[in-house]
Design an enzyme around this catalytic site. Structure first.
Site, mmCIF file in Angstrom:
data_model
loop_
_atom_site.group_PDB
_atom_site.id
_atom_site.type_symbol
_atom_site.label_atom_id
_atom_site.label_comp_id
_atom_site.label_asym_id
_atom_site.label_seq_id
_atom_site.Cartn_x
_atom_site.Cartn_y
_atom_site.Cartn_z
ATOM 1 N N HIS A 56 -50.826 31.963 51.376
ATOM 2 C CA HIS A 56 -51.292 32.137 52.594
ATOM 3 C C HIS A 56 -52.667 32.037 52.999
ATOM 4 O O HIS A 56 -53.238 32.494 53.683
ATOM 5 C CB HIS A 56 -50.610 33.399 53.144
ATOM 6 C CG HIS A 56 -49.115 33.494 53.195
ATOM 7 N ND1 HIS A 56 -48.328 32.749 53.641
ATOM 8 C CD2 HIS A 56 -48.512 34.417 52.517
ATOM 9 C CE1 HIS A 56 -47.021 33.123 53.311
ATOM 10 N NE2 HIS A 56 -47.174 34.063 52.798
ATOM 11 N N ASP A 114 -42.125 43.081 51.279
ATOM 12 C CA ASP A 114 -43.453 43.691 51.281
ATOM 13 C C ASP A 114 -43.336 44.980 51.728
ATOM 14 O O ASP A 114 -44.004 45.803 51.335
ATOM 15 C CB ASP A 114 -44.388 42.904 52.397
ATOM 16 C CG ASP A 114 -44.939 41.622 51.872
ATOM 17 O OD1 ASP A 114 -44.727 41.062 50.692
ATOM 18 O OD2 ASP A 114 -45.146 40.690 52.750
ATOM 19 N N HIS A 124 -43.186 31.239 55.587
ATOM 20 C CA HIS A 124 -42.665 31.209 54.149
ATOM 21 C C HIS A 124 -41.589 29.938 54.207
ATOM 22 O O HIS A 124 -40.674 30.149 53.681
ATOM 23 C CB HIS A 124 -41.898 32.349 53.838
ATOM 24 C CG HIS A 124 -42.911 33.572 53.864
ATOM 25 N ND1 HIS A 124 -42.970 34.681 54.719
ATOM 26 C CD2 HIS A 124 -43.688 34.149 52.877
ATOM 27 C CE1 HIS A 124 -43.755 35.308 54.421
ATOM 28 N NE2 HIS A 124 -44.227 35.237 53.125
ATOM 29 N N ASP A 169 -59.075 2.121 56.322
ATOM 30 C CA ASP A 169 -59.071 3.722 56.477
ATOM 31 C C ASP A 169 -58.128 3.940 57.493
ATOM 32 O O ASP A 169 -58.088 5.166 58.100
ATOM 33 C CB ASP A 169 -60.501 4.107 57.044
ATOM 34 C CG ASP A 169 -61.026 3.549 58.181
ATOM 35 O OD1 ASP A 169 -60.467 2.463 58.653
ATOM 36 O OD2 ASP A 169 -62.258 3.841 58.573
ATOM 37 N N GLY A 170 -57.271 2.987 57.805
ATOM 38 C CA GLY A 170 -56.176 3.348 58.752
ATOM 39 C C GLY A 170 -56.252 3.434 60.337
ATOM 40 O O GLY A 170 -55.631 3.635 61.015
ATOM 41 N N ASP A 171 -57.638 3.000 60.741
ATOM 42 C CA ASP A 171 -58.087 3.434 62.011
ATOM 43 C C ASP A 171 -58.127 2.176 63.111
ATOM 44 O O ASP A 171 -58.368 2.203 64.031
ATOM 45 C CB ASP A 171 -59.191 4.254 62.293
ATOM 46 C CG ASP A 171 -60.424 3.422 61.897
ATOM 47 O OD1 ASP A 171 -60.175 2.290 61.053
ATOM 48 O OD2 ASP A 171 -61.518 3.994 62.281
ATOM 49 N N THR A 203 -63.110 -10.439 56.877
ATOM 50 C CA THR A 203 -63.540 -9.626 57.964
ATOM 51 C C THR A 203 -63.287 -10.374 59.224
ATOM 52 O O THR A 203 -62.527 -11.435 59.247
ATOM 53 C CB THR A 203 -64.956 -9.405 57.881
ATOM 54 O OG1 THR A 203 -65.578 -10.486 58.226
ATOM 55 C CG2 THR A 203 -65.480 -8.662 56.727
ATOM 56 N N LEU A 204 -63.327 -9.852 60.298
ATOM 57 C CA LEU A 204 -63.076 -10.415 61.588
ATOM 58 C C LEU A 204 -63.958 -11.627 61.978
ATOM 59 O O LEU A 204 -63.684 -12.589 62.764
ATOM 60 C CB LEU A 204 -63.257 -9.207 62.935
ATOM 61 C CG LEU A 204 -64.802 -8.717 62.953
ATOM 62 C CD1 LEU A 204 -65.725 -9.864 63.718
ATOM 63 C CD2 LEU A 204 -64.528 -7.371 63.818
ATOM 64 N N PRO A 244 -57.397 -6.418 58.604
ATOM 65 C CA PRO A 244 -56.709 -5.916 59.899
ATOM 66 C C PRO A 244 -57.566 -6.297 60.987
ATOM 67 O O PRO A 244 -57.090 -6.854 62.160
ATOM 68 C CB PRO A 244 -56.345 -4.523 59.937
ATOM 69 C CG PRO A 244 -57.527 -3.933 58.628
ATOM 70 C CD PRO A 244 -57.193 -5.247 57.705
#
Length: 593
Positions: free
Chosen positions: A56, A109, A223, A418-420, A516-517, A575
């Protein structure tokens, strides 16, 4: 997530505590009993002990420090420490004024900490009144009927009890006063948690997902206990927060009403936004904003906001909201509101306590006034499309195509970047579409439309893609603005595309083939410039160039940092290049407009 950075799961707790004490030399560690304590105990102050299972963090050891806790007893992951461990902690903090033990309401506890207290009292009869015991239960997920015997579970609200009691003890207050205030706080807090998935315990087998990709679970314990409600599909944050506040504040539900809300704007509260372990800071701040806004709309005045990671469930992707309802001015049995706030604001050396402003949250700023378009700054000649309606349809088709292509482009970028990229293009497309439908982009003013698209790319998309698109469309507008004709013909578009491509080259080193683009953009520009009447042929060349990026070595862009062998194995197109392909193919559907 089922992978972890560990040497050996069985030694993880001890090594973590050793690391904490190495970072903070003011802490001591009893390795055998897994007790973290203040190395230099002030025996003239009330001692505070907490504890429970590990997993925790920063609870519980992270809250040991001057002005907060004196010691924390740590069990194995999600397992209560034994009475011998707790007994050792009581001995370590033994002092002249007495000790308060604060535990969350979990059976293990309560039993083990309670047993340790009883054994200590049996051996030290003179100190039987010097060790007090407080159990905190703040979870509102379980209704009053179901929790009638066992009571509410202890969640992140317990940390507020630690902080207020610890700050009060630091002032030199006696044990009875510290206990009384801590008890009052524990009776006026309420917490509800929500998760996207359960957590994974190091050293255990990776199980199947508990929730589907479209589900969330409300009322999850810390938990890995299941929640009380599953919701699908995942609602927007604004609606989710309203659901959570219903559980925290409801006075009409006979199973709730744990807080005595007066209503009519009479209630003041402290809000704790707690990260259960796997939520990004980006999202957490958004959650805090939404909760503050929603509470204000319900007439609850938030006087303090405390946001961060306080009580986790290992790596659970979820959060909890806690409200501490402050006493009203007419209440005589409660500590004054300003005292509670002062104790919350008091400084502490505990590393787990996060920075707070010690002031009410500021009002959210009003939305900024719309920017005056760059187009309005001059009186340049307006030019329109040959087919005004066709231009609008082409833009609409391109936006819809990019929106639809988001999942596939995101998949590509997850492998090669990076997935964006997919989300960035989708955001830009939807923003352009909104302006198109609002009438600020149209075929009667091509230059104004291109400048508007450039603004959207810069302001809404952001990042590398946004900058490149913004530069290109701005350069396209510049090139067309030199035309003396009132209508943009095909050869004007051809010339402008070539000029915009060259202008873009002054800001990027990417040249085809570069993965690249730029690859499909250059192929389109070369073919369209050579044959202005062959738009579809130019688009075809661009599509072929985008496909070819599957086998092009990355030289620039984020793919350049990706392991080359992965790109060869996956043969995924770039992409950004794929986004240009989708855009041009959609535009080509409108002919040569």
């Amino acid at each position: 997530m089922a992978k972890h950075f560990v040497n050996d799961p069985s030694s993880l707790v001890v090594q973590s505590l050793q690391g904490l004490c190495a970072i903070n030399p003011k802490l001591g560690l009893d390795v055998n009993n897994k007790v973290v304590f203040l190395a230099d105990q002030d025996r003239s102050r009330v001692g505070l002990i907490c504890g429970g299972g590990s997993g925790h963090e920063p609870s519980h050891a992270g809250f040991v420090g001057q002005g907060m806790l004196s010691a924390a007893v740590c069990g194995n992951i999600f397992a209560s420490p034994g009475p011998t461990q707790v007994r050792r902690a009581i001995e370590l903090v033994d002092n002249d004024k007495g000790t308060l033990i604060i535990v969350k309401n979990y059976t293990g506890d309560v039993l083990n900490f309670g047993l340790a207290r009883e054994r200590f009292a049996a051996q030290h009869p003179s100190k039987v009144d010097k060790v007090k015991f407080l159990v905190v239960g703040d979870d509102v997920a379980v209704g009053k009927t179901q929790g009638g015997i066992v009571g509410r579970r202890g969640l992140a609200g317990t940390v507020l009890v630690y902080k207020i009691a610890g700050a009060l003890a630091e002032t030199g207050a006696g044990l009875d006063e510290v206990y009384s205030v801590a008890e009052w706080v524990s009776q006026n807090i309420a917490t509800i948690g929500v998760g996207l998935e359960h957590c994974h315990v190091p050293g255990t087998m990776a199980g199947e997902a508990h929730l589907t990709s479209s589900e969330i679970e409300i009322g999850m314990g810390i938990h890995n206990e299941a929640g009380v409600q599953r919701v699908s599909p995942v609602p927007p944050l604004s609606r989710l927060v309203q659901t959570l506040l219903d559980l925290l504040l409801s006075q009409s539900d006979p199973e709730r009403g744990f807080l005595s809300i007066q209503g009519s704007g009479k209630d003041n509260a402290v809000l704790l936004v707690n990260n259960l372990g796997g939520v990004s800071e980006l999202e957490l701040a958004g959650i805090a904003r939404e909760a503050i806004t929603a509470l204000s709309a319900r007439g609850v005045r938030v006087l303090r906001v405390i946001s961060g990671t306080f009580m986790t469930s290992l790596n659970m992707p979820g959060f909890s909201l806690t409200l501490l309802l402050l006493p009203s001015s007419s209440s005589t049995a409660a500590p004054p509101e300003d005292v509670i706030l002062h104790l919350l604001d008091a400084s502490t050396s505990a590393p787990g306590w996060k920075w707070t402003s010690c002031a009410p949250p500021s009002e959210l700023p009003p939305p900024p006034a719309p920017l005056i378009s760059e187009r309005a700054a001059d009186n340049a000649l307006k030019v329109r499309a040959q087919d005004v309606q066709g231009f609008v349809l082409a833009v609409e088709r391109a936006c819809n195509a990019l929106d639809k292509a988001e999942p596939e482009i995101t998949r590509m970028d997850t492998i090669s970047g990076d997935g964006d990229c997919g989300l960035t293009l989708q955001t830009g497309a939807n923003a352009v579409l909104a302006r198109l439908r609002a009438g600020s982009i149209g075929g009667e003013d091509i230059i104004g439309a291109l400048i508007a698209v450039s603004e959207v790319a810069a302001e809404k998309m952001g990042g590398t893609s946004g900058a490149l698109y913004s530069i290109f469309f701005s350069a396209l507008a510049q090139a067309l603005s030199t035309s003396s004709a009132g209508v943009v013909a095909v050869h004007d578009w051809s010339r402008a595309v070539s000029a915009a491509r060259e202008q873009l080259y002054t800001y990027t080193r990417a040249r085809p083939p570069s993965r690249t683009l730029v690859d499909p953009l250059a192929a389109f520009s070369d073919t369209f410039t050579a044959n202005p009447s062959g738009l579809r042929s130019a688009v075809k060349k661009a599509a072929e160039a985008a496909e070819a990026t599957r086998d092009v070595e990355a030289r620039v862009g984020r793919s350049a940092y990706v392991e080359a062998g992965l790109l060869k194995r996956e043969r995924v197109p770039d992409p950004g290049a794929w986004g240009v392909k989708v855009l041009l193919e959609a535009l080509a559907g409108a002919g040569s407009t």
